[in-house]
Write a protein that holds these residues in place. Structure first.
Motif, PDB file in Angstrom:
ATOM      1  N   ARG A 100      -5.298  14.191   0.785  1.00  0.00           N
ATOM      2  CA  ARG A 100      -4.413  13.155   1.313  1.00  0.00           C
ATOM      3  C   ARG A 100      -4.819  12.709   2.715  1.00  0.00           C
ATOM      4  O   ARG A 100      -4.706  11.548   3.081  1.00  0.00           O
ATOM      5  N   ASP A 141      -2.166  14.291  -8.950  1.00  0.00           N
ATOM      6  CA  ASP A 141      -1.094  14.750  -8.063  1.00  0.00           C
ATOM      7  C   ASP A 141       0.100  15.311  -8.835  1.00  0.00           C
ATOM      8  O   ASP A 141       0.912  16.031  -8.262  1.00  0.00           O
ATOM      9  N   SER A 158      -1.211  11.951 -13.514  1.00  0.00           N
ATOM     10  CA  SER A 158      -2.188  11.829 -12.429  1.00  0.00           C
ATOM     11  C   SER A 158      -2.545  13.220 -11.926  1.00  0.00           C
ATOM     12  O   SER A 158      -1.859  14.188 -12.267  1.00  0.00           O
ATOM     13  N   GLY A 209      -8.472   3.884 -12.693  1.00  0.00           N
ATOM     14  CA  GLY A 209      -9.624   3.197 -13.299  1.00  0.00           C
ATOM     15  C   GLY A 209     -10.718   2.939 -12.279  1.00  0.00           C
ATOM     16  O   GLY A 209     -11.875   2.754 -12.629  1.00  0.00           O
ATOM     17  N   GLY A 268      -7.874   5.985  -8.750  1.00  0.00           N
ATOM     18  CA  GLY A 268      -7.123   4.725  -8.682  1.00  0.00           C
ATOM     19  C   GLY A 268      -6.665   4.099  -9.985  1.00  0.00           C
ATOM     20  O   GLY A 268      -6.487   2.891 -10.042  1.00  0.00           O
ATOM     21  N   ILE A 275       3.235   1.667  -2.085  1.00  0.00           N
ATOM     22  CA  ILE A 275       3.405   1.951  -3.513  1.00  0.00           C
ATOM     23  C   ILE A 275       2.058   2.205  -4.183  1.00  0.00           C
ATOM     24  O   ILE A 275       1.916   3.135  -4.978  1.00  0.00           O
ATOM     25  N   LEU A 278      -7.299   0.315  -8.537  1.00  0.00           N
ATOM     26  CA  LEU A 278      -6.305   0.488  -7.482  1.00  0.00           C
ATOM     27  C   LEU A 278      -6.093  -0.809  -6.689  1.00  0.00           C
ATOM     28  O   LEU A 278      -4.993  -1.103  -6.228  1.00  0.00           O
ATOM     29  N   SER A 307      -0.356   3.582  -2.945  1.00  0.00           N
ATOM     30  CA  SER A 307      -0.837   4.909  -2.542  1.00  0.00           C
ATOM     31  C   SER A 307      -0.030   6.043  -3.162  1.00  0.00           C
ATOM     32  O   SER A 307      -0.292   7.213  -2.875  1.00  0.00           O
ATOM     33  N   ARG A 308       0.953   5.729  -3.964  1.00  0.00           N
ATOM     34  CA  ARG A 308       1.653   6.809  -4.688  1.00  0.00           C
ATOM     35  C   ARG A 308       0.633   7.559  -5.532  1.00  0.00           C
ATOM     36  O   ARG A 308      -0.202   6.956  -6.202  1.00  0.00           O
ATOM     37  N   GLY A 309       0.743   8.874  -5.521  1.00  0.00           N
ATOM     38  CA  GLY A 309      -0.225   9.695  -6.243  1.00  0.00           C
ATOM     39  C   GLY A 309      -0.384   9.292  -7.706  1.00  0.00           C
ATOM     40  O   GLY A 309      -1.470   9.375  -8.274  1.00  0.00           O
ATOM     41  N   GLU A 310       0.705   8.825  -8.310  1.00  0.00           N
ATOM     42  CA  GLU A 310       0.649   8.506  -9.743  1.00  0.00           C
ATOM     43  C   GLU A 310      -0.256   7.309 -10.023  1.00  0.00           C
ATOM     44  O   GLU A 310      -0.807   7.189 -11.126  1.00  0.00           O
ATOM     45  N   PHE A 311      -0.379   6.395  -9.056  1.00  0.00           N
ATOM     46  CA  PHE A 311      -1.337   5.293  -9.207  1.00  0.00           C
ATOM     47  C   PHE A 311      -2.711   5.702  -8.666  1.00  0.00           C
ATOM     48  O   PHE A 311      -3.744   5.438  -9.259  1.00  0.00           O
ATOM     49  N   LEU A 312      -2.670   6.351  -7.477  1.00  0.00           N
ATOM     50  CA  LEU A 312      -3.897   6.655  -6.742  1.00  0.00           C
ATOM     51  C   LEU A 312      -4.791   7.651  -7.483  1.00  0.00           C
ATOM     52  O   LEU A 312      -6.010   7.511  -7.495  1.00  0.00           O
ATOM     53  N   THR A 313      -4.195   8.675  -8.087  1.00  0.00           N
ATOM     54  CA  THR A 313      -5.009   9.778  -8.611  1.00  0.00           C
ATOM     55  C   THR A 313      -5.019   9.865 -10.141  1.00  0.00           C
ATOM     56  O   THR A 313      -5.352  10.897 -10.702  1.00  0.00           O
ATOM     57  N   ALA A 314      -4.657   8.779 -10.803  1.00  0.00           N
ATOM     58  CA  ALA A 314      -4.871   8.694 -12.253  1.00  0.00           C
ATOM     59  C   ALA A 314      -6.249   8.072 -12.466  1.00  0.00           C
ATOM     60  O   ALA A 314      -6.867   7.572 -11.530  1.00  0.00           O
ATOM     61  N   TYR A 315      -6.730   8.126 -13.710  1.00  0.00           N
ATOM     62  CA  TYR A 315      -8.002   7.450 -14.003  1.00  0.00           C
ATOM     63  C   TYR A 315      -7.775   6.423 -15.105  1.00  0.00           C
ATOM     64  O   TYR A 315      -6.632   6.150 -15.480  1.00  0.00           O
ATOM     65  N   THR A 343       0.253   2.337 -15.303  1.00  0.00           N
ATOM     66  CA  THR A 343      -0.948   1.553 -15.004  1.00  0.00           C
ATOM     67  C   THR A 343      -1.149   0.450 -16.038  1.00  0.00           C
ATOM     68  O   THR A 343      -1.465  -0.688 -15.694  1.00  0.00           O
ATOM     69  N   TRP A 387       0.806  -1.217   0.000  1.00  0.00           N
ATOM     70  CA  TRP A 387       0.000   0.000   0.000  1.00  0.00           C
ATOM     71  C   TRP A 387       0.840   1.268   0.000  1.00  0.00           C
ATOM     72  O   TRP A 387       0.365   2.331  -0.361  1.00  0.00           O
TER      73      TRP A 387
END
Ligand code: PLP
Lengths: 468, 482
Positions: free
Chosen positions: B78, B62, B60, B273, B271, A85, A336, A87-95, A106, A83
């Motif tokens: 956050r 962020d 992203s 997706g 996330g 990794i 995620l 929770s890194r913004g690049e994974f967490l806040t992409a769509y 992703t 979690w």
């Protein structure tokens, strides 16, 4: 203003560029009669510090329990890196990776996930996730109905050994389209789906669902069930625990030809219990029916210079292209959680995963031994099991569970509400997170609880007699 | 390089392996697996480095401005994410006794109440796991309502041509035929066409308002009257609730049922997706049909409502109670903002959209609906550029990536040619919007002077433009060991 960066000057400059006097004027196309929302009932905003205090208090109320409940959601060790990794913004806040070139992280991860999950299931392909295990089973049923070219009946066999909530979800979802779900009874001695009962079902069958392990934790005779279904020209839908598949025969290898579709709950692979979600549903199948698979799918390709890259593919199956004719309505999925799972599977590897599965099983065996000395409790079902067993008590289990909770032990899940023939029954799960000490505590406290309940029951009976 | 290509047989992250005295089991051989699944055999550092590096290939919120229309890519606080990871919340088993769940249930209950207030509806169920599942639930409730009245001839659902793809797909999943309703030149639903389409077969209509065209459906009350007169109900696709949050209640517009995308309006992270959250809210007449479970409160104690108490429910949609962690996050977001903060969401989302539209129009871009006010998002069409400069929405989108912006939604809604649907959200500053507008102007200039730069974009990312046709023709969906 929480999360709104505008200074007074920004706002004024922007309004003047637009050519309106104030923000309210931006809503001038909305009929006046509609602009009277009243949200006074909502409390005023608080700061992150105040929120932290509030949430810590609430979390504390629910925490601190030793959990022996399974029934579709399982406590496992999750490595810290998972979690951190995910929770890194690049994974967490992409769509959703619509812009493939700006989403290679992703997309490659999803391709790796598809590889791992398909291999774990012994099947050819996997999608990139559905909502959860139960809705994945519903999608698998819809998929089987589309994919089975021999069957016209839309009759799907649903063993009663499938999780009762999964059966309810499937009924809710596929019940809207003329699909008939036929229940298959189980054998009271073994706890397995009854082969005899199955053989009595005649006529055209579209698909047979096979759980492994089943809701009771018992292992089904998957080879015989698969071969029987294929002999009826029915497709086989496996609904399995993915962690168990590191130890148990994978659906793709069941019987002579293997299950056609495998689905289930991805939660055991790196996702915390967390009140039941977000988890993720997985769905894998044989190559020949890949065009019936719902959900996102990632494919490997090349860029203009011949360099390897990844994209969403077979999009002509999906709602944003095909609309009313799509394989499913799903859009937002559970990306995620798949990210976490992929990291989890990479950290454990084939051996680590298998050892966790073995540890769960061994702990459950040990627990069964320890329970033998508890009077008024017996394990029913003779079938081989993975990491859950059904116990029958000589009294209603609800009281037992409430009393155990006072010792901070969550003793299991009462299942008689779903099976009238299984009176006073409790489903108990022991994963690798439990020590022998935890089990001894459970047994010791259970004995205290049973003694206490028996004596109060006697007292109550006595009072009752005196009252008469 | 794939993680599998870094794998070596016999290498392990052994601190993650359970220690066992032996590996004996009591499971007969016929149940057991004999082959090794294709999972990587790598060290912990290899895993951490591999996935950290992969993450850096993503755009992203962020890291970039992410004006993906219809998706409301606003800042995801956050603190909220961290607090959802409190031990007590993570450890709570979904089938815990109610006495061990009061903390979580209090949050869920209060969110139900907040959602009732902002929507102007009478009841809420939090269980749908995304917008599309909310749509399914809503349409299924409408069907259950008609059936409960013995009104079984209604087999058709109306969906405007501008609607999101999930709308028609959800109606079909509920067993309905879909009839498309055209849009007029001003972006409003063609009411005459609607009037002609309704009849005794109409079960309902699905509408987004503001619509996916980025404008407010001005004739909504007339539409509601037409539908209700014909005996049909109205479903509100809440994907664009951010535009009217706290200003206009869908209940007041005449909608009978709706979903709320928590991952949009309530700022829960997308996330890569998902996950999302798609709670449904209903008015009085659909209350009995809400999906289960729901939290109730009596004398300060929370309990679950299930099929037992609500026999007319459409049933369950998930194994447990939906995306609980997302529900928690949405609740926390609502508490941080409070009523004042929630009101400002729509105001500044709308300000940002109209400002960006004004700047782009001033620079020569064409608004799809030039006579209309933008809602929280707007559409520009590049049909002229496509004709004159042979530059399409795709080219501009890819070139934006080079300038470190995520692209807007492209080619949706389907009825506007060469369109970009742009949604800045309220959490972006004027400075970011100006930088984006300046870049769009620069790209338009490039389109005139050096169009190839656009056709071959992106140039600065880890890969160049990818071959989607090859991906679909020569399916390569899993790695195979050589
Ligand atoms: C207008 C609209 N409707 C419905 C949906 C579907 O919502 P979800 O993706 O949460 O299922 C979306 C989401 O992308 C949308 O933009």
């Amino acid at each position: 203003m929480p999360f709104i960066p505008h200074t007074q000057q920004d706002t004024e400059e922007m309004l003047s560029t637009i050519g309106v006097a104030n923000i309210e004027n931006l809503f001038d196309e909305i009929p006046d009669t509609l602009r009277h929302a009243n949200i006074e009932a909502i409390p005023s905003g608080i700061t992150e510090m105040e929120l932290t205090r509030l949430m810590k208090e609430r979390a504390k109320r629910d925490g601190g329990m030793t959990c022996f409940i399974g029934a579709g959601a399982y406590e496992h060790h999750i490595p810290a890196a998972v979690w951190e990794i995910a929770s890194r913004g690049e994974f967490l806040t992409a769509y959703t990776p619509y812009q493939a070139e700006a989403s290679q992280g992703t997309l490659q991860l999803l391709y790796e996930y598809q590889t791992m999950m398909a291999s774990l299931m012994g099947l050819d392909v996997s999608n990139a996730s559905l909502y959860d295990g139960a809705s994945a089973l519903a999608e698998a049923v819809l998929m089987a109905v589309r994919a089975n070219k021999f069957s016209k009946s839309q009759r799907v066999l649903m063993p009663r050994t499938v999780h009762p909530f999964y059966r309810e979800v499937v009924a809710t979802i596929v019940g809207q389209q003329n699909i008939e779900l036929i229940e298959v009874p189980f054998d009271l001695a073994s706890g397995c789906t009854s082969m005899e009962a199955l053989k009595k079902i005649s006529g055209d069958i579209t698909a047979l669902i096979i759980p492994q392990p089943n809701f009771f934790g018992v292992l089904e005779d998957v080879d015989a069930l698969t071969d029987w279904a294929h002999a009826q020209k029915a497709l086989v839908i496996a609904v399995v625990n993915p962690l168990a598949m590191s130890l148990l025969k994978a659906p793709g290898h069941w019987g002579s030809n293997g299950a056609d579709i495998a689905c289930g709950e991805g939660q055991p692979l790196g996702v915390p219990l967390a009140s039941g979600g977000p988890y993720y549903g997985f769905l894998c199948c044989k190559q020949d029916i890949v065009r019936q698979l719902p959900g996102r799918i990632v494919g490997r390709t090349v860029d203009q210079e011949g360099k390897e890259g990844f994209v969403l593919t077979l999009q002509a199956r999906e709602q944003h292209i095909r609309r009313a004719k799509a394989t499913s309505n799903i859009c937002t999925n559970q990306g995620l959680l798949v990210t976490a799972s992929t990291i989890y599977m990479s950290l454990l590897g084939p051996e680590g995963l298998r050892l966790s599965a073995i540890a769960c099983h061994q702990n459950t065996c040990l627990f069964r031994e320890k329970l033998k000395k508890v009077e008024g409790v017996k394990k029913i079902f003779s079938g081989a099991f993975f990491h859950e067993i059904v116990l029958q008590f000589s009294q209603p289990v609800d009281n037992v569970l409430e009393e155990l909770a006072k010792f901070n032990i969550q003793g299991g899940y009462a299942i008689s509400q779903f099976y009238s023939e299984l009176e006073n029954c409790l489903l108990v799960c022991v994963t690798e997170t439990k020590t022998e000490f935890d089990m001894d505590e459970y047994v010791a406290k259970l004995q205290i609880v049973l003694r206490h309940l028996n004596s109060t029951e006697k007292k109550a009976a006595l009072n009752c007699e005196e009252g008469n | 390089m794939l993680i599998f290509e870094k794998s070596e047989s016999g290498r392990n992250a052994t601190s993650q392996h359970v220690r066992l005295a032996h590996t004996k089991i009591e499971i007969p051989e016929k149940f057991l697996r004999t082959d090794k699944p294709l999972l990587p055999e790598v060290s912990e550092l290899q895993v951490v480095r591999h996935y950290t590096r992969l993450s850096r290939k993503n755009y992203s919120i962020d890291t970039q401005f992410y004006p993906l229309g219809s998706c409301t890519m606003k800042y995801n606080p956050r603190g909220v994410h961290r607090l959802a990871f409190l031990e007590g919340f993570l450890q709570r088993h979904p089938l815990s006794l109610d006495i061990n769940s009061q903390g979580y249930m209090a949050c869920a209950y209060e969110l139900q109440e907040i959602l009732k207030t902002v929507t102007g509806m009478k009841g809420v169920s939090l269980t749908p796991m995304a917008g599309a599942q909310g749509e399914f639930a809503g349409v299924a409730m409408i069907r259950a309502y008609h059936e409960s009245r013995g009104d079984t001839a209604r087999n058709e659902f109306l969906v405007p041509d501008a609607a999101h793809g999930t709308n028609p797909a959800s109606a079909v999943q509920c067993g309905y035929k879909v009839k498309e309703i055209p849009t007029g030149p001003d972006g409003n639903v063609d009411v005459a066409a609607l009037q002609a389409a309704v009849g005794p077969h109409t079960a309902g209509i699905m509408l987004t308002n503001p619509s996916t065209l980025g404008v407010f459906e001005q004739k909504i009350q007339e539409i509601a009257a037409i539908m209700h007169k014909a005996g049909g109900l109205l479903y509100y696709d809440g994907a664009n609730l951010n535009a009217i949050l706290g200003k206009v209640q869908p209940g007041a517009m005449g909608f009978d049922v709706m979903h709320i995308n928590l991952h949009k309006t309530f700022a829960t992270p997308h996330g890569g997706g998902g996950p999302g959250g798609g709670p449904v809210a209903v008015n009085e007449r659909l209350l009995p049909f809400l999906p289960m479970p729901i939290v109730t409160k009596t004398n300060d104690t929370y309990a679950w409502l299930t099929e037992k108490e609500c026999p007319q429910t459409i049933g369950r949609l998930s194994a447990f109670m939906g995306n609980a962690g997302i529900i928690l996050r949405a609740y926390m977001y609502a508490r941080l903002l409070g009523k004042e903060g929630l009101l400002r969401v729509a105001e500044f989302a709308t300000l940002n959209a109209n400002y960006l539209l004004a700047r782009l129009r001033a620079a020569g871009f064409t608004a799809a609906y030039p006579t209309r006010r933008a809602s929280h998002e707007f559409i520009i069409t590049l049909k002229d550029e496509a004709k004159e400069l042979h530059i399409g929405a795709l080219d501009v989108a890819k070139r934006l990536l080079d300038y470190n912006f995520h692209a807007p939604t492209m080619y949706f809604p389907l009825l506007v040619p060469e369109c970009l649907l742009i949604e800045p959200t309220e959490t972006e500053s004027k400075q970011v919007l100006d930088a984006f507008a300046d870049t769009m102007i620069k790209i338009l200039e490039e389109a005139k002077t050096n169009p190839d730069l656009l056709h071959t974009a992106p140039h600065t990312l880890s890969v160049r433009r990818l071959d989607e046709v090859k991906a679909a023709r020569e399916l390569d969906l899993v790695f195979k060991k050589a």
